[in-house]
Motif scaffolding. Structure first.
Motif, short mmCIF file in Angstrom:
data_model
loop_
_atom_site.label_atom_id
_atom_site.label_comp_id
_atom_site.label_asym_id
_atom_site.label_seq_id
_atom_site.Cartn_x
_atom_site.Cartn_y
_atom_site.Cartn_z
N ILE A 96 54.73 96.79 70.09
CA ILE A 96 55.45 95.78 69.96
C ILE A 96 56.68 96.24 70.44
O ILE A 96 57.42 97.13 70.03
CB ILE A 96 55.66 95.07 68.60
CG1 ILE A 96 54.00 94.73 68.28
CG2 ILE A 96 56.72 94.19 68.25
CD1 ILE A 96 54.42 94.04 66.78
N GLU A 97 57.19 95.47 71.54
CA GLU A 97 58.93 95.84 71.57
C GLU A 97 59.54 94.49 72.56
O GLU A 97 58.48 93.58 73.16
CB GLU A 97 58.90 96.90 72.86
CG GLU A 97 58.25 96.62 73.98
CD GLU A 97 58.79 97.88 75.09
OE1 GLU A 97 59.70 98.55 74.87
OE2 GLU A 97 58.35 97.58 76.20
N SER A 98 60.68 94.32 72.38
CA SER A 98 61.32 93.29 73.13
C SER A 98 62.96 93.54 73.30
O SER A 98 63.71 94.13 72.48
CB SER A 98 61.48 92.08 72.09
OG SER A 98 62.01 90.72 72.52
N TRP A 99 63.33 93.07 74.62
CA TRP A 99 64.69 93.25 74.85
C TRP A 99 65.31 91.89 74.84
O TRP A 99 64.82 91.18 75.53
CB TRP A 99 64.75 94.00 76.18
CG TRP A 99 64.59 95.53 76.46
CD1 TRP A 99 63.32 96.42 76.38
CD2 TRP A 99 65.71 96.50 76.21
NE1 TRP A 99 63.84 97.51 76.59
CE2 TRP A 99 64.98 97.78 76.35
CE3 TRP A 99 66.99 96.50 76.10
CZ2 TRP A 99 66.09 98.84 76.09
CZ3 TRP A 99 67.74 97.50 75.89
CH2 TRP A 99 67.07 98.89 75.67
N ALA A 112 68.48 86.11 73.86
CA ALA A 112 67.06 85.82 74.01
C ALA A 112 66.59 86.84 75.20
O ALA A 112 67.28 87.57 75.87
CB ALA A 112 67.00 84.64 74.73
N SER A 113 65.11 87.18 75.40
CA SER A 113 64.52 88.02 76.31
C SER A 113 64.42 87.18 77.54
O SER A 113 64.35 85.99 77.60
CB SER A 113 63.11 88.29 75.70
OG SER A 113 62.37 87.19 75.57
N LYS A 114 64.24 87.83 78.71
CA LYS A 114 64.13 87.25 79.90
C LYS A 114 63.11 86.42 79.97
O LYS A 114 63.08 85.60 80.80
CB LYS A 114 64.38 88.54 80.99
CG LYS A 114 65.59 89.11 81.22
CD LYS A 114 65.63 90.09 82.37
CE LYS A 114 66.99 90.79 82.66
NZ LYS A 114 67.13 91.45 83.56
N ASP A 115 61.84 86.87 79.53
CA ASP A 115 60.60 86.02 79.74
C ASP A 115 60.58 84.95 78.56
O ASP A 115 59.57 84.18 78.58
CB ASP A 115 59.53 87.29 79.49
CG ASP A 115 59.50 87.85 78.07
OD1 ASP A 115 60.31 87.64 77.14
OD2 ASP A 115 58.64 88.88 77.96
N TRP A 134 62.90 86.37 66.62
CA TRP A 134 61.46 85.98 66.95
C TRP A 134 60.82 86.83 67.98
O TRP A 134 61.46 87.22 68.91
CB TRP A 134 61.57 84.65 67.38
CG TRP A 134 61.86 83.41 66.46
CD1 TRP A 134 61.02 82.59 65.67
CD2 TRP A 134 63.31 82.98 65.92
NE1 TRP A 134 61.83 81.75 64.92
CE2 TRP A 134 63.18 82.14 65.08
CE3 TRP A 134 64.47 83.75 66.38
CZ2 TRP A 134 64.41 81.75 64.57
CZ3 TRP A 134 65.72 83.26 65.60
CH2 TRP A 134 65.49 82.05 64.63
N ILE A 135 59.45 87.30 67.93
CA ILE A 135 58.80 87.85 69.10
C ILE A 135 57.21 87.00 69.11
O ILE A 135 56.76 87.23 68.09
CB ILE A 135 58.48 89.27 68.74
CG1 ILE A 135 59.96 90.04 68.66
CG2 ILE A 135 57.71 89.82 69.92
CD1 ILE A 135 59.75 91.65 68.27
N GLY A 136 57.17 86.22 70.32
CA GLY A 136 56.01 85.61 70.48
C GLY A 136 55.99 84.45 69.46
O GLY A 136 56.99 83.79 69.15
#
Length: 214
Positions: A96-99, A112-115, A134-136
């Protein structure tokens, strides 16, 4: 014989009535002369409302690190602020990771993430940043505390391979290594000088600031 009592009494009463009328007339306001301006009444002074307290503000540069317990482990979070910009990275050290990127204005971060799969909203609460990640489809509340170097956020990227790390207060680095095909694995250890060994090569990770383009 002349009767003087009633006459004297009537005269006294008449004199008293004239006196009362004179006093009443002297107490009546004089009529306004046409064309004379009427003085406006002066309103009572009002006490100005107290000024609202100033909005909290981030330091010019700052890092905040937090640990988020989950059902499957712990997510480590770093929020790096620089001016009115912020970058954050969250990972569990395996997959799990998020930029996330965005603004840091008036003591609040909105990232917010780019995707579009990740989002973070937070605000200063004293010295800490509190908020929600929030992730997913999942979300977690968090508290991130101010961190001093070498704690912070680091990244290395070359030929489609990216290593990302969060160094916490104890100096422990938690990160994810992502390859060009999208596969992930735990990132290798990161030394205090930012050195790591990836695929047998010694590389140097770069410290990420809030205004960094990562």
């Amino acid at each position: 014989m002349k009767v003087r009592g009633p006459l004297i009494t009537l005269a006294a009463a008449a004199a008293l009535g004239v006196g009362i009328l004179t006093v009443n007339m002297s107490q009546e306001p004089e009529p306004a002369v046409p064309g004379t301006p009427v003085a406006a009444s002066t309103p009572a002074p009002t006490t100005p409302a107290p000024a609202p307290p100033p909005a909290p503000a981030f330091p010019a540069k700052a890092d905040y690190v937090g640990k988020i317990p989950t059902a499957n482990g712990t997510i480590t979070l770093d929020i790096s602020v620089e001016g009115d910009k912020a970058v954050a990275y969250a990972c569990d050290g395996t997959s799990i990771e998020s930029w996330l990127r965005g603004s840091a204005v008036n003591g609040a971060v909105s990232l917010a993430s780019k995707d579009g799969t990740g989002r973070l909203e937070g605000r200063l609460d004293g010295a800490n940043v509190v908020g929600t990640l929030w992730i997913g489809q999942k979300k977690w509340d968090f508290t991130a505390e101010p961190a001093q170097p070498p704690a912070g956020l680091y990244v290395y990227e070359q030929a489609g391979v990216r290593g990302s790390w969060v160094v916490d207060f104890s100096g422990k680095a938690t990160g994810v290594l992502r390859r060009s095909d999208g596969s992930t694995m735990p990132a290798p250890g990161l030394a205090t000088d930012g050195m790591a060994v990836i695929d047998g090569r010694t590389v140097t990770a770069t410290r990420v600031q809030g205004g960094s383009d990562v």
